[in-house]
Design a protein around this motif. Structure first.
Motif, mmCIF file in Angstrom:
data_model
loop_
_atom_site.group_PDB
_atom_site.id
_atom_site.type_symbol
_atom_site.label_atom_id
_atom_site.label_comp_id
_atom_site.label_asym_id
_atom_site.label_seq_id
_atom_site.Cartn_x
_atom_site.Cartn_y
_atom_site.Cartn_z
ATOM 1 N N VAL A 13 53.809 -20.015 -21.088
ATOM 2 C CA VAL A 13 54.487 -20.116 -22.385
ATOM 3 C C VAL A 13 55.624 -21.137 -22.317
ATOM 4 N N PRO A 14 55.585 -22.180 -23.160
ATOM 5 C CA PRO A 14 56.671 -23.161 -23.155
ATOM 6 C C PRO A 14 57.996 -22.514 -23.564
ATOM 7 N N LYS A 15 59.084 -23.071 -23.039
ATOM 8 C CA LYS A 15 60.419 -22.518 -23.265
ATOM 9 C C LYS A 15 60.732 -22.332 -24.754
ATOM 10 N N ALA A 16 60.391 -23.335 -25.561
ATOM 11 C CA ALA A 16 60.718 -23.284 -26.988
ATOM 12 C C ALA A 16 59.990 -22.125 -27.663
ATOM 13 N N ASP A 17 58.752 -21.868 -27.241
ATOM 14 C CA ASP A 17 57.985 -20.749 -27.817
ATOM 15 C C ASP A 17 58.598 -19.416 -27.416
ATOM 16 N N ARG A 18 59.010 -19.359 -26.141
ATOM 17 C CA ARG A 18 59.575 -18.121 -25.601
ATOM 18 C C ARG A 18 60.800 -17.678 -26.402
ATOM 19 N N ALA A 19 61.551 -18.655 -26.890
ATOM 20 C CA ALA A 19 62.823 -18.358 -27.559
ATOM 21 C C ALA A 19 62.658 -18.087 -29.056
ATOM 22 N N ARG A 20 61.423 -18.137 -29.569
ATOM 23 C CA ARG A 20 61.247 -17.938 -31.009
ATOM 24 C C ARG A 20 61.641 -16.517 -31.417
ATOM 25 N N VAL A 21 62.191 -16.407 -32.623
ATOM 26 C CA VAL A 21 62.740 -15.140 -33.092
ATOM 27 C C VAL A 21 61.798 -14.531 -34.127
ATOM 28 N N ALA A 75 58.389 -8.854 -22.165
ATOM 29 C CA ALA A 75 58.053 -10.139 -22.796
ATOM 30 C C ALA A 75 58.933 -10.305 -24.040
ATOM 31 N N THR A 76 59.329 -11.528 -24.334
ATOM 32 C CA THR A 76 60.104 -11.764 -25.559
ATOM 33 C C THR A 76 59.140 -11.751 -26.748
ATOM 34 N N ALA A 87 54.213 -13.768 -29.467
ATOM 35 C CA ALA A 87 53.696 -14.633 -30.533
ATOM 36 C C ALA A 87 52.804 -15.719 -29.930
ATOM 37 N N TRP A 88 53.202 -16.205 -28.760
ATOM 38 C CA TRP A 88 52.422 -17.269 -28.110
ATOM 39 C C TRP A 88 51.033 -16.762 -27.726
#
Ligand code: HEC
Length: 125
Positions: A28-36, A82-83, A88-89
């Motif tokens: 999972v790319p960092k930007a995806d991981r941080a999605r809210v 998992a975030t 979502a990813w």
């Protein structure tokens, strides 16, 4: 002969380790991981997510999300840690090679609703 067996064991062991470390989470790319999740904690979204889960996910993960026929439980430590963005990813991309379909055909809103529902499962144990 003994030596060959040892070499084989090491080969098997290292390929198992490689498989274990190739969990989808590491992709999972960092930007995806941080999605809210725009619906985090929203009871109506969780109720909608439950229905979508029953229609699409229960046949593999079980009505209770405990997993079945070798498909993983979604009431696990791994899912709990998992975030929302990571979940979502995997919903968008799936893990086709491991038997988890992509759910990109569902509207994104519905995928966030499912995630909202999954969060209620993790807290009601
Ligand atoms: C056809 C069977 C199938 C269906 C339907 C399915 N899944 Fe999965 N799912 C899997 C399998 C198999 C895996 C394990 C993938 C792997 O090992 O990488 C998985 C993995 C997952 C994971 C990661 C779990 C973990 O511990 O790593 C999540 C989250 C998930 N699924 C959610 C869902 C949701 C939500 C739905 C419905 C929208 C759904 N799945 C529908 C088979 C399915």
């Amino acid at each position: 002969m003994k030596l060959r067996f040892a070499t084989l064991s090491i080969l098997l062991l290292s390929s198992t380790l490689v498989l274990a470390s190739s969990s989808w989470l590491s992709k999972v790319p960092k930007a995806d991981r941080a999605r809210v999740n725009p619906y985090a904690g929203n009871a109506e979204a969780a109720a909608a997510g439950k229905l979508i889960f029953e229609d699409n996910c229960a046949k593999c993960h079980g009505d209770d999300a405990e997993g079945r026929h070798g498909r993983p439980s979604l009431r696990s430590e791994r899912v709990a840690h998992a975030t929302d963005g990571e979940l979502a990813w995997i919903l968008r991309n799936g893990q086709a090679f491991h038997g988890m379909p992509s759910w990109s055909s569902l509207p994104e809103q519905q995928r966030w609703q499912i995630i909202t529902y999954l969060r209620t499962l993790l807290t009601d144990r």
